[in-house]
Motif scaffolding. Structure first.
Motif, mmCIF file in Angstrom:
data_model
loop_
_atom_site.group_PDB
_atom_site.id
_atom_site.type_symbol
_atom_site.label_atom_id
_atom_site.label_comp_id
_atom_site.label_asym_id
_atom_site.label_seq_id
_atom_site.Cartn_x
_atom_site.Cartn_y
_atom_site.Cartn_z
ATOM 1 N N LEU A 190 -0.508 -7.965 1.718
ATOM 2 C CA LEU A 190 0.861 -8.472 1.762
ATOM 3 C C LEU A 190 1.420 -8.186 3.148
ATOM 4 O O LEU A 190 1.753 -7.051 3.471
ATOM 5 N N SER A 191 1.510 -9.199 3.966
ATOM 6 C CA SER A 191 1.923 -8.995 5.359
ATOM 7 C C SER A 191 3.417 -8.700 5.500
ATOM 8 O O SER A 191 3.841 -8.131 6.494
ATOM 9 N N ASP A 192 4.205 -9.067 4.502
ATOM 10 C CA ASP A 192 5.657 -8.904 4.616
ATOM 11 C C ASP A 192 6.205 -7.717 3.819
ATOM 12 O O ASP A 192 7.408 -7.569 3.653
ATOM 13 N N ALA A 193 5.322 -6.848 3.346
ATOM 14 C CA ALA A 193 5.761 -5.713 2.525
ATOM 15 C C ALA A 193 6.349 -4.607 3.399
ATOM 16 O O ALA A 193 5.940 -4.426 4.545
ATOM 17 N N PRO A 194 7.294 -3.846 2.855
ATOM 18 C CA PRO A 194 7.846 -2.711 3.609
ATOM 19 C C PRO A 194 6.821 -1.584 3.726
ATOM 20 O O PRO A 194 5.860 -1.519 2.962
ATOM 21 N N SER B 63 1.610 -5.051 -7.446
ATOM 22 C CA SER B 63 1.242 -4.671 -6.086
ATOM 23 C C SER B 63 1.148 -3.156 -5.945
ATOM 24 O O SER B 63 1.686 -2.417 -6.759
ATOM 25 N N GLU C 18 -1.922 0.141 3.260
ATOM 26 C CA GLU C 18 -1.546 -1.261 3.365
ATOM 27 C C GLU C 18 -1.151 -1.762 1.975
ATOM 28 O O GLU C 18 -1.717 -1.334 0.973
#
Length: 164
Positions: free
Chosen positions: A127-131, A95, A119
């Motif tokens: 990745l919607s849940d990434a920091p 990622s 992003e």
């Protein structure tokens, strides 16, 4: 801190990671010519490919990277869309954080990217849940082209600087 391309040795710090890792045949490289960096090559859509990239570690930006508010690029393009990519220890190795940009073809321009513009993605999927980006955890920066268009490309880079 600012990264410029007046030292020809800078070319050795960059390395290509192209779609050959998955069977594609795109090719890219990074050159330092007349005071500018050039990310160049040819994208091929054959064999399921379609991307080319170059990377480097952020040596020269430490320890100031941790205090930066983002990154600015002074670039000139070729009509194609590129990505500035950041690898971070807060994401898995597949990622990265990215920001897309399509620089002007006929003039140099400076583009400003605050950390909030990046992003998180894994193989092109958001990745919607990434920091959020943590600057002190960035361990690699690079450029990628994956615009689903076959053919030659060249992104000219005059400078990479940290936003304060």
């Amino acid at each position: 801190m600012t990264l410029t391309f007046n030292n020809p040795g800078e070319q050795q710090r960059w390395y290509a990671v192209d779609d050959g890792v998955m069977g594609g045949v795109s090719e890219s490289g990074f050159s330092v010519i007349k005071g500018e960096g050039r990310f160049h090559g040819e994208v091929s859509l054959e064999n399921g490919g379609g991307f080319a990239s170059v990377r480097r570690d952020p040596n020269g930006f430490e320890p100031t990277l941790a205090d930066a508010q983002g990154i600015a690029l002074t670039v000139r393009g070729d009509g194609r869309t590129y990505q500035l990519r950041l690898k971070s220890t807060s994401l898995d190795h597949a990622s990265a954080y990215r920001v897309k940009f399509t620089p002007a073809q006929d003039r140099w321009e400076t583009l400003h990217f605050p950390w909030s513009a990046f992003e998180a993605v894994r193989r092109g999927t958001l990745l919607s849940d990434a920091p959020a980006v943590t600057p002190s955890e960035i361990h690699q920066l690079g450029f990628l082209i994956a615009d689903r268009t076959a053919g030659p490309f060249c992104l000219q880079i005059s400078r990479i600087e940290l936003l304060r």
